[in-house]
Design an enzyme around this catalytic site. Structure first.
Site, PDB file in Angstrom:
ATOM      1  N   ASP A   1     -21.529  -7.109 -24.140  1.00  0.00           N
ATOM      2  CA  ASP A   1     -20.223  -7.606 -23.689  1.00  0.00           C
ATOM      3  C   ASP A   1     -19.899  -7.016 -22.315  1.00  0.00           C
ATOM      4  O   ASP A   1     -19.403  -7.708 -21.419  1.00  0.00           O
ATOM      5  CB  ASP A   1     -19.118  -7.226 -24.676  1.00  0.00           C
ATOM      6  CG  ASP A   1     -19.422  -7.632 -26.104  1.00  0.00           C
ATOM      7  OD1 ASP A   1     -20.310  -7.020 -26.722  1.00  0.00           O
ATOM      8  OD2 ASP A   1     -18.760  -8.555 -26.602  1.00  0.00           O
TER       9      ASP A   1
ATOM     10  N   ASN B   1     -30.010 -12.204 -36.670  1.00  0.00           N
ATOM     11  CA  ASN B   1     -30.126 -10.780 -36.361  1.00  0.00           C
ATOM     12  C   ASN B   1     -29.225  -9.920 -37.242  1.00  0.00           C
ATOM     13  O   ASN B   1     -29.359  -8.698 -37.269  1.00  0.00           O
ATOM     14  CB  ASN B   1     -29.866 -10.494 -34.870  1.00  0.00           C
ATOM     15  CG  ASN B   1     -28.485 -10.931 -34.409  1.00  0.00           C
ATOM     16  OD1 ASN B   1     -27.681 -11.434 -35.195  1.00  0.00           O
ATOM     17  ND2 ASN B   1     -28.209 -10.754 -33.129  1.00  0.00           N
TER      18      ASN B   1
ATOM     19  N   GLU C   1     -26.601 -14.974 -37.360  1.00  0.00           N
ATOM     20  CA  GLU C   1     -26.394 -14.221 -36.112  1.00  0.00           C
ATOM     21  C   GLU C   1     -25.097 -13.451 -36.230  1.00  0.00           C
ATOM     22  O   GLU C   1     -24.135 -13.931 -36.834  1.00  0.00           O
ATOM     23  CB  GLU C   1     -26.367 -15.202 -34.936  1.00  0.00           C
ATOM     24  CG  GLU C   1     -26.135 -14.581 -33.572  1.00  0.00           C
ATOM     25  CD  GLU C   1     -24.682 -14.234 -33.304  1.00  0.00           C
ATOM     26  OE1 GLU C   1     -24.418 -13.295 -32.533  1.00  0.00           O
ATOM     27  OE2 GLU C   1     -23.794 -14.908 -33.887  1.00  0.00           O
TER      28      GLU C   1
ATOM     29  N   ASN D   1     -22.294 -12.649 -34.533  1.00  0.00           N
ATOM     30  CA  ASN D   1     -20.926 -13.103 -34.259  1.00  0.00           C
ATOM     31  C   ASN D   1     -20.437 -14.132 -35.275  1.00  0.00           C
ATOM     32  O   ASN D   1     -19.245 -14.169 -35.601  1.00  0.00           O
ATOM     33  CB  ASN D   1     -20.824 -13.681 -32.841  1.00  0.00           C
ATOM     34  CG  ASN D   1     -20.937 -12.606 -31.786  1.00  0.00           C
ATOM     35  OD1 ASN D   1     -20.717 -11.422 -32.071  1.00  0.00           O
ATOM     36  ND2 ASN D   1     -21.291 -12.999 -30.568  1.00  0.00           N
TER      37      ASN D   1
ATOM     38  N   HIS E   1     -27.608 -11.530 -24.507  1.00  0.00           N
ATOM     39  CA  HIS E   1     -26.829 -12.493 -25.310  1.00  0.00           C
ATOM     40  C   HIS E   1     -25.521 -12.880 -24.593  1.00  0.00           C
ATOM     41  O   HIS E   1     -25.318 -14.031 -24.212  1.00  0.00           O
ATOM     42  CB  HIS E   1     -26.460 -11.878 -26.658  1.00  0.00           C
ATOM     43  CG  HIS E   1     -27.603 -11.436 -27.507  1.00  0.00           C
ATOM     44  ND1 HIS E   1     -28.543 -12.295 -28.007  1.00  0.00           N
ATOM     45  CD2 HIS E   1     -27.925 -10.197 -27.984  1.00  0.00           C
ATOM     46  CE1 HIS E   1     -29.407 -11.633 -28.756  1.00  0.00           C
ATOM     47  NE2 HIS E   1     -29.061 -10.359 -28.748  1.00  0.00           N
ATOM     48  N   ASP E   2     -24.609 -11.924 -24.501  1.00  0.00           N
ATOM     49  CA  ASP E   2     -23.275 -12.236 -23.963  1.00  0.00           C
ATOM     50  C   ASP E   2     -23.305 -12.601 -22.473  1.00  0.00           C
ATOM     51  O   ASP E   2     -22.571 -13.510 -22.049  1.00  0.00           O
ATOM     52  CB  ASP E   2     -22.320 -11.069 -24.218  1.00  0.00           C
ATOM     53  CG  ASP E   2     -22.065 -10.865 -25.712  1.00  0.00           C
ATOM     54  OD1 ASP E   2     -22.472 -11.730 -26.517  1.00  0.00           O
ATOM     55  OD2 ASP E   2     -21.447  -9.850 -26.079  1.00  0.00           O
TER      56      ASP E   2
HETATM   57  O1  RIB Z   1     -25.830 -11.525 -31.801  1.00  0.00           O
HETATM   58  C1  RIB Z   1     -25.481 -10.994 -30.549  1.00  0.00           C
HETATM   59  C2  RIB Z   1     -23.988 -10.815 -30.444  1.00  0.00           C
HETATM   60  O2  RIB Z   1     -23.548  -9.879 -31.418  1.00  0.00           O
HETATM   61  C3  RIB Z   1     -23.512 -10.281 -29.122  1.00  0.00           C
HETATM   62  O3  RIB Z   1     -22.264 -10.851 -28.837  1.00  0.00           O
HETATM   63  C4  RIB Z   1     -23.367  -8.804 -29.389  1.00  0.00           C
HETATM   64  O4  RIB Z   1     -22.461  -8.194 -28.504  1.00  0.00           O
HETATM   65  C5  RIB Z   1     -22.874  -8.803 -30.795  1.00  0.00           C
HETATM   66  O5  RIB Z   1     -21.500  -9.019 -30.808  1.00  0.00           O
HETATM   67 CA    CA Z   2     -20.433  -9.338 -28.234  1.00  0.00          CA
END
Ligand code: RIB
Ligand code: CA
Length: 333
Positions: A34, A177, A183, A185, A258-259
């Protein structure tokens, strides 16, 4: 290098990119990547109207403190930060300090900003800002979607008030993950994610199917570490812990972005090509709760309207080299 995200289905049909963001409300769970997304935005001239924080990587209040710390370190001292949801809608709170460090910023000793953050009402602030700037805001969400879900519950007209929404989340046709297929989020608050997917707004979802293809070359890591630019130096400090987490996954001392990819695509959507696909979130599966289920079969005609509820714009292909160049440039590295 062009990376494939969703993959070409039998009836693959590309659609135009989303509009480029001009004013951003960033919803985040800061968080190492982030922080990197904020740095990318800051160095790319993004106009942050506000940041809102949620539970996820760390508790929402810690994410608020980290967000203001990162913004201030980058010179964005006038961007307000509002703390929001402290827990998911329908499951227990779980955080991920093993990925982001006990302090969420890689335990690198980054001095916290003392600037005040507003407490607890982030969803209301999202609604207020959307009403204040109708049709202007891009909501970029890079944490669990509880704040956006609550904002939708509070203001059913919210989809018509924002320009578009870009979410980092999900794992379509690839491993998760946070679980085998989930995932983080989305998995942290599947009910909220379903509210977001089911809303009638222009929604782009940037999932693991493409973010896992964004590992930086080790020469890029070395450039960030060697740079004297304060943005690069901040990232070089906080991402050491993250490099250690990703090394066994990627096979080199590097990390995926990712972010930062969600932020980059909000600002420069033509880094990627896209497909519109009908999708939903699995809410009941014993093993699959929190999975993004996207109908990529190609049996039915592809949707054509990005604002149709349940229709998502996914990344089809990404120009990874151009994305890495944008990231390095934003950091001055
Ligand atoms: O899966 C990756 C996400 O999960 C990213 O936003 C990381 O910061 C976590 O929040
Ligand atoms: Ca994040």
């Amino acid at each position: 290098m062009i990376a494939t995200g969703l993959g070409e289905g039998p009836a693959a049909r590309r659609v135009p990119p989303p509009p480029a963001a001009t004013s951003i409300v960033l919803d985040c769970d800061t968080g190492i990547d982030d922080s990197m997304a904020i740095a990318l935005g800051a160095g790319s001239g993004a106009r942050f109207v506000a940041c809102t924080t949620t539970h996820g990587n760390v508790p929402a209040a810690t994410a608020g403190r980290n967000t203001v710390t990162v913004l201030d370190a980058l010179g964005l001292t006038d961007v307000p930060v509002h703390v929001g949801a402290h827990r998911p809608m329908a499951q227990d709170l779980l955080t991920a300090e093993w990925v982001h460090g006990q302090d969420g910023l890689g335990d690198a000793g980054v001095a916290q900003s003392s600037r005040p953050v507003s407490g607890d009402l982030a969803p209301a602030e999202i609604v207020r800002l959307a009403r204040q700037h109708p049709g202007e805001l891009t909501l970029v969400a890079v944490g669990p979607l509880t704040n956006l879900g609550l904002a939708l519950l509070m203001a059913p007209d919210l989809p018509g008030l924002v320009r578009n929404v870009v979410v980092m989340g999900g794992a379509v046709n690839t491993a998760g993950n946070a679980s085998a297929v989930g995932e983080a989020n989305v998995w942290h608050d599947p009910e909220a994610a379903q509210l977001v997917v089911g809303a009638a707004w222009d929604l782009t979802v940037v999932g693991l199917e493409i973010t896992m293809r964004t590992a930086m070359p080790t020469v890029a890591i070395a450039r960030i570490e060697a740079s004297t630019d304060p943005r690069a130096q901040l990232v070089a400090r906080v991402f050491q812990h993250y490099l250690g987490v990703y090394e066994p996954i990627v096979g080199e001392r590097t990390c995926v972005l990712h972010d930062p990819l969600a932020m980059a695509l909000a600002l420069e959507p033509d880094l990627a090509s896209y497909r519109l696909v009908r999708a939903g979130i699995e809410l009941r599966g014993e093993l699959s709760r929190g999975q993004v289920v996207a109908d990529t079969r190609g049996f039915e005609p592809d949707p054509t309207d990005p604002t149709e509820p349940g229709v998502v714009r996914f990344v089809d292909t990404l120009d990874v080299e151009r994305f890495h160049a944008m990231f390095l440039d934003a950091l001055g590295a």
